[in-house]
Scaffold this motif. Structure first.
Motif, PDB file in Angstrom:
ATOM      1  N   ASP A   1      98.829  13.961  55.402  1.00  0.00           N
ATOM      2  CA  ASP A   1      98.500  14.734  56.249  1.00  0.00           C
ATOM      3  C   ASP A   1      97.685  15.897  55.465  1.00  0.00           C
ATOM      4  OD1 ASP A   1      98.528  16.868  58.021  1.00  0.00           O
ATOM      5  OD2 ASP A   1     100.569  17.510  57.926  1.00  0.00           O
ATOM      6  N   SER A   2      96.455  15.544  55.839  1.00  0.00           N
ATOM      7  CA  SER A   2      95.450  16.331  54.759  1.00  0.00           C
ATOM      8  C   SER A   2      95.136  17.601  55.527  1.00  0.00           C
ATOM      9  CB  SER A   2      94.037  15.291  54.620  1.00  0.00           C
ATOM     10  OG  SER A   2      93.475  15.210  55.959  1.00  0.00           O
ATOM     11  N   TYR A   3      95.444  17.832  56.711  1.00  0.00           N
ATOM     12  CA  TYR A   3      95.142  18.979  57.508  1.00  0.00           C
ATOM     13  C   TYR A   3      96.013  20.247  57.221  1.00  0.00           C
ATOM     14  CZ  TYR A   3      91.134  16.247  59.840  1.00  0.00           C
ATOM     15  OH  TYR A   3      90.239  15.549  60.195  1.00  0.00           O
ATOM     16  N   THR A   4      97.331  19.976  57.131  1.00  0.00           N
ATOM     17  CA  THR A   4      98.366  20.849  57.230  1.00  0.00           C
ATOM     18  C   THR A   4      98.987  20.971  55.721  1.00  0.00           C
ATOM     19  OG1 THR A   4      98.810  20.566  59.543  1.00  0.00           O
ATOM     20  CG2 THR A   4     100.408  21.782  58.162  1.00  0.00           C
ATOM     21  N   LEU A   5      99.537  20.059  55.230  1.00  0.00           N
ATOM     22  CA  LEU A   5     100.410  19.919  54.016  1.00  0.00           C
ATOM     23  C   LEU A   5      99.357  19.683  52.926  1.00  0.00           C
ATOM     24  CD1 LEU A   5     103.624  18.074  55.085  1.00  0.00           C
ATOM     25  CD2 LEU A   5     103.260  20.581  54.801  1.00  0.00           C
ATOM     26  N   GLY A   6      98.270  18.839  52.932  1.00  0.00           N
ATOM     27  CA  GLY A   6      97.624  18.473  52.089  1.00  0.00           C
ATOM     28  C   GLY A   6      98.242  17.233  51.228  1.00  0.00           C
ATOM     29  N   PRO A   7      97.551  17.064  50.129  1.00  0.00           N
ATOM     30  CA  PRO A   7      96.208  17.270  49.691  1.00  0.00           C
ATOM     31  C   PRO A   7      95.070  16.923  50.342  1.00  0.00           C
ATOM     32  CG  PRO A   7      97.003  15.319  48.335  1.00  0.00           C
ATOM     33  CD  PRO A   7      98.077  15.692  49.220  1.00  0.00           C
ATOM     34  N   PRO A   8      93.909  17.651  50.311  1.00  0.00           N
ATOM     35  CA  PRO A   8      92.863  17.464  51.013  1.00  0.00           C
ATOM     36  C   PRO A   8      92.317  15.874  50.954  1.00  0.00           C
ATOM     37  CG  PRO A   8      91.887  18.656  49.149  1.00  0.00           C
ATOM     38  CD  PRO A   8      93.645  18.552  49.259  1.00  0.00           C
ATOM     39  N   ASP A   9      91.498  15.594  51.872  1.00  0.00           N
ATOM     40  CA  ASP A   9      90.804  14.409  51.866  1.00  0.00           C
ATOM     41  C   ASP A   9      89.305  14.646  51.502  1.00  0.00           C
ATOM     42  OD1 ASP A   9      90.289  11.583  52.204  1.00  0.00           O
ATOM     43  OD2 ASP A   9      90.221  11.521  54.342  1.00  0.00           O
ATOM     44  N   TRP A  10      88.730  13.613  50.948  1.00  0.00           N
ATOM     45  CA  TRP A  10      87.381  13.697  50.498  1.00  0.00           C
ATOM     46  C   TRP A  10      86.710  12.379  50.375  1.00  0.00           C
ATOM     47  CZ3 TRP A  10      91.152  12.751  47.008  1.00  0.00           C
ATOM     48  CH2 TRP A  10      91.092  12.040  46.299  1.00  0.00           C
ATOM     49  N   THR A  11      85.498  12.479  50.604  1.00  0.00           N
ATOM     50  CA  THR A  11      84.370  11.256  50.494  1.00  0.00           C
ATOM     51  C   THR A  11      83.982  10.769  49.075  1.00  0.00           C
ATOM     52  OG1 THR A  11      83.435  11.994  52.279  1.00  0.00           O
ATOM     53  CG2 THR A  11      82.470  10.299  51.466  1.00  0.00           C
ATOM     54  N   LEU A  12      84.235   9.448  48.988  1.00  0.00           N
ATOM     55  CA  LEU A  12      83.750   8.662  47.697  1.00  0.00           C
ATOM     56  C   LEU A  12      82.453   7.795  47.989  1.00  0.00           C
ATOM     57  CD1 LEU A  12      87.433   7.276  46.774  1.00  0.00           C
ATOM     58  CD2 LEU A  12      86.039   9.064  45.484  1.00  0.00           C
ATOM     59  N   PRO A  13      81.401   8.246  47.235  1.00  0.00           N
ATOM     60  CA  PRO A  13      80.349   7.467  47.959  1.00  0.00           C
ATOM     61  C   PRO A  13      80.064   6.169  47.322  1.00  0.00           C
ATOM     62  CG  PRO A  13      79.989   9.015  45.902  1.00  0.00           C
ATOM     63  CD  PRO A  13      81.203   9.284  46.463  1.00  0.00           C
ATOM     64  N   ALA A  14      79.240   5.460  47.793  1.00  0.00           N
ATOM     65  CA  ALA A  14      79.207   3.886  47.348  1.00  0.00           C
ATOM     66  C   ALA A  14      79.188   3.648  45.948  1.00  0.00           C
ATOM     67  CB  ALA A  14      77.838   3.287  48.170  1.00  0.00           C
ATOM     68  N   GLY A  15      79.804   2.892  45.339  1.00  0.00           N
ATOM     69  CA  GLY A  15      80.287   2.568  43.838  1.00  0.00           C
ATOM     70  C   GLY A  15      81.037   3.336  43.208  1.00  0.00           C
ATOM     71  N   ALA A  16      81.536   4.632  43.959  1.00  0.00           N
ATOM     72  CA  ALA A  16      82.396   5.489  42.965  1.00  0.00           C
ATOM     73  C   ALA A  16      83.789   5.184  42.959  1.00  0.00           C
ATOM     74  CB  ALA A  16      82.319   7.080  43.590  1.00  0.00           C
ATOM     75  N   PHE A  17      84.255   4.440  44.053  1.00  0.00           N
ATOM     76  CA  PHE A  17      85.673   4.083  44.145  1.00  0.00           C
ATOM     77  C   PHE A  17      85.761   2.377  43.417  1.00  0.00           C
ATOM     78  CE2 PHE A  17      89.310   2.035  46.751  1.00  0.00           C
ATOM     79  CZ  PHE A  17      90.215   2.950  46.055  1.00  0.00           C
ATOM     80  N   SER A  18      85.884   2.394  42.198  1.00  0.00           N
ATOM     81  CA  SER A  18      86.058   1.302  41.712  1.00  0.00           C
ATOM     82  C   SER A  18      87.290   1.121  40.616  1.00  0.00           C
ATOM     83  CB  SER A  18      84.787   0.886  41.232  1.00  0.00           C
ATOM     84  OG  SER A  18      84.541   1.726  39.946  1.00  0.00           O
ATOM     85  N   TYR A  19      87.828  -0.007  40.477  1.00  0.00           N
ATOM     86  CA  TYR A  19      88.809  -0.190  39.530  1.00  0.00           C
ATOM     87  C   TYR A  19      89.055  -1.590  39.087  1.00  0.00           C
ATOM     88  CZ  TYR A  19      91.632  -1.396  43.625  1.00  0.00           C
ATOM     89  OH  TYR A  19      91.797  -1.987  44.901  1.00  0.00           O
ATOM     90  N   GLN A  20      89.453  -2.115  38.118  1.00  0.00           N
ATOM     91  CA  GLN A  20      89.998  -3.324  37.605  1.00  0.00           C
ATOM     92  C   GLN A  20      91.234  -3.514  37.022  1.00  0.00           C
ATOM     93  OE1 GLN A  20      87.520  -4.021  34.351  1.00  0.00           O
ATOM     94  NE2 GLN A  20      85.286  -3.983  35.828  1.00  0.00           N
TER      95      GLN A  20
END
Length: 623
Positions: A414-433
């Protein structure tokens, strides 16, 4: 169209038929062609020349004389036998008695020319205008019924007329009727019915129909095409004046009565906590049951402990079993760990039994089993690690939900009322191994200053803010639970002071932004340790993480409270980590954040149950 003759006489065998005057024949309909009736064939002639015998006079055709040698029935191509006279074709000879029924265009007797002649052969001159349409005889006067669909519009209506000059735009469409025409044969006709019904020729070219032709569709009629409204996307107004930093977070806990017509987001009313009943004596009938799923076999267990802290993503279970028989009910096998359902005062948990240990003495066997809630299936060793990188922009909530695809679990963020907020991850930023789904989801929640909250018995988990409201705003924030002093059985505290931070530097690494988060009204001269994270790619997530880091500081203590576990319908019920609680003590009222919860039960059935919670209390202005 109909024609009325003066007198019509039909020659019938056995007498004359005289119709009533006036006799009317309706030839309305269509004409398909004309051919001579098949009863007379004038192109066949006899090839013999002898005069026939006197006995053959009755079979002599009316149009020529037959030679004598023809009396024996000699055909044109040879000499026939006498016996062939019985099977002569009907057109080779006509009995004498049929001579009175000859058609008018043959050789008729004198009486036929005057008495039985059809009166409609000589048509008046006025009927010449109804000549059939296929013989180029249409008179110009018949063009007056032609419809005109493009009338000239008056000058005053020039601005409102349709683009295609249609007429009768609002009139219902009507079908054009085909007008019937009168067929006029080139010579008089005689109909011989011989006392029976008229049967048309099988392969003839002329047929007469007296039925009215059905109504058929005429020319294309006008429609109201010019009055239709075009369908296209609505025009966007004030596009350039919208706020570039996204949706705002609603701060009002209750409706204020002020309307916000430009706000398109959801409006969620945070319900205040239920007020507990203050009684002199509390009587609670505790009920504890432990069953093995899916057969729901009862399990004899003692010293049951259920707990979770704010940084854990699964509930834990610890219980003692007596005897190997009870152990065999929950011991893991080739199918994996067994599941048990624990119900305490109406609150239900489901656990996976992962480990057990035993102690044997003479005549006595005791075992201790431990388990975790089903959210452990999203972590090691059940979920295999994997690697990923996003090739397009993606928001954090969607990225976390994608980790649960084909797992059966659902995510609530619930990013509008309780949180935490939502945000945008640009291409290539959301990566993990080599990360499990739970590691990725927990890392996304921690990036925004949130925690993972698992459900008790279902396959659900929620992302909650660690501090739903900043510490310095707790006095005006809406609490989740109210704990009166009347239900507190035991109380203890531990002083844990931290630096009084008022700012925090939050930044991304390879991607993102760098934000210096400072508490309003302060100089920001006492910063908390800097925070660097790969997925901090927006100002809203950096602000939320900075607030969470600042709230960890200040003069604070950890307060432990022991209170009964009330049923869900009785306040305060079960207190879970990350909930804000208002403690109404004897001499003061203060607020704190639940850091951990532990439920203990001595055994199954009617047992002694206790709930122990640890609260983070801040001694600061506004807390």
């Amino acid at each position: 169209m109909s024609y009325t003759p003066l007198t019509a006489v039909f020659e019938f065998e056995g007498g004359h038929y005289v119709p009533l005057l006036p006799a009317v024949f309706d030839f309305g309909g269509s004409y398909a062609g004309y051919v001579l009736p098949p009863s007379l064939v004038t192109s066949l002639t006899s090839t013999w020349s002898r005069p026939s015998a006197a006995a053959d006079a009755g079979a002599v055709a009316g149009w020529s004389a037959v030679g004598q040698r023809d009396a024996v029935g000699v055909s044109g191509w040879g000499v026939g036998q006498v016996v062939d006279l019985q099977c002569d074709a009907p057109w080779s000879g006509m009995p004498a008695k049929d001579s009175s029924n000859d058609l008018e265009w043959g050789t008729a007797s004198a009486m036929d020319g005057a008495a039985t002649r059809a009166q409609w052969g000589d048509l008046p001159a006025k009927d010449l205008g109804v000549a059939p349409g296929w013989d180029q005889s249409i008179q110009p006067v018949e063009w007056q019924v032609r419809l005109v669909y493009n009338p000239r519009v008056p000058a005053k209506d020039a601005t409102t007329r349709g683009r295609y000059q249609r007429s009768a735009e609002y009139r219902a469409r009507k079908l054009q009727q085909q007008s019937s025409q009168l067929y006029v044969p080139p010579q008089p006709l005689a109909f011989a019915f011989d006392g029976g019904l008229y049967t048309p020729s099988v392969n003839g070219a002329v047929f007469f129909t007296f039925a009215l032709p059905p109504t058929v569709a005429g020319q294309i009629g006008p429609v109201d095409a010019s009055t239709g409204l075009p369908v296209r996307p609505a025009r966007r107004v004030n596009h350039g004046s919208r706020l570039p930093w996204g949706r705002a977070t609603p701060l009002d806990p209750v409706p204020t009565g002020i309307e916000y017509p430009d706000y398109e987001g959801p409006i969620t009313i945070i319900t205040p906590p239920a007020e507990p009943d203050i009684l002199e004596t509390y009587m609670i009938a505790n009920s504890v049951s432990v069953v093995v799923l899916p057969d729901r076999v009862a399990l004899d267990a003692t010293n049951i402990r259920i707990g979770r802290d704010i940084d854990s993503f699964a509930w834990t279970l610890s219980a003692n079993l007596f005897g190997r028989t009870s152990l065999n009910q929950v011991r893991p096998d080739a199918s994996g760990p067994k599941e048990v359902e624990v119900t305490i005062n109406g609150h239900v948990w489901v656990f996976l039994i992962e480990r057990y240990s035993g102690a044997r003495q003479f005549g006595k066997e005791a075992y201790t089993v431990t388990g975790v809630s089903r959210t452990q299936l999203l972590a090691a060793p059940y979920a295999p690690p994997r690697s990923r990188v996003n090739t397009a922009d993606i928001n954090a909530e969607l990225a976390a939900s994608n980790e649960l695809i084909n797992t059966g679990f659902t995510l609530n963020w619930d990013s509008y009322t309780l949180g935490p907020p939502d945000w945008t991850l640009p291409a290539g930023a959301f990566s993990y191994q080599s990360q499990t789904p739970m590691q990725v989801i927990a890392a996304l929640a921690e990036t925004a200053g949130g925690v993972v909250s698992p459900a008790l018995a279902s396959d659900e988990l929620a992302i909650l803010p660690r501090y739903r409201a900043p510490v310095w705003q707790w006095s005006s924030a809406v609490m989740d639970r109210i704990i009166p002093a009347a239900i507190i059985d035991d109380l203890g505290s531990e002083w844990q002071p931290q630096p009084d931070w008022n700012s925090c530097y939050v930044s991304g690494t390879n991607y993102g932004v760098a934000v210096d988060v400072r508490r309003t009204g302060t100089a920001g001269d006492n910063p908390a340790p800097d925070v660097f994270a790969d997925w901090i790619t927006g100002t809203e997530v950096a602000r939320s993480r900075g607030i969470a880091e600042i709230c960890k500081g200040g003069q604070q203590e950890i307060v432990t409270l022991n209170l009964p576990l009330f049923p869900a319908e009785t306040a305060p019920g079960l207190v879970t980590p990350a909930q804000l609680c208002e403690v109404r003590d004897v001499d003061e009222t203060w607020r704190g954040l639940c850091l951990s919860t532990e439920i203990t039960a001595e055994g199954i059935g009617a047992s002694r149950v206790k709930q122990s919670i640890r609260l983070e209390r801040h001694h600061a202005e506004g807390a």
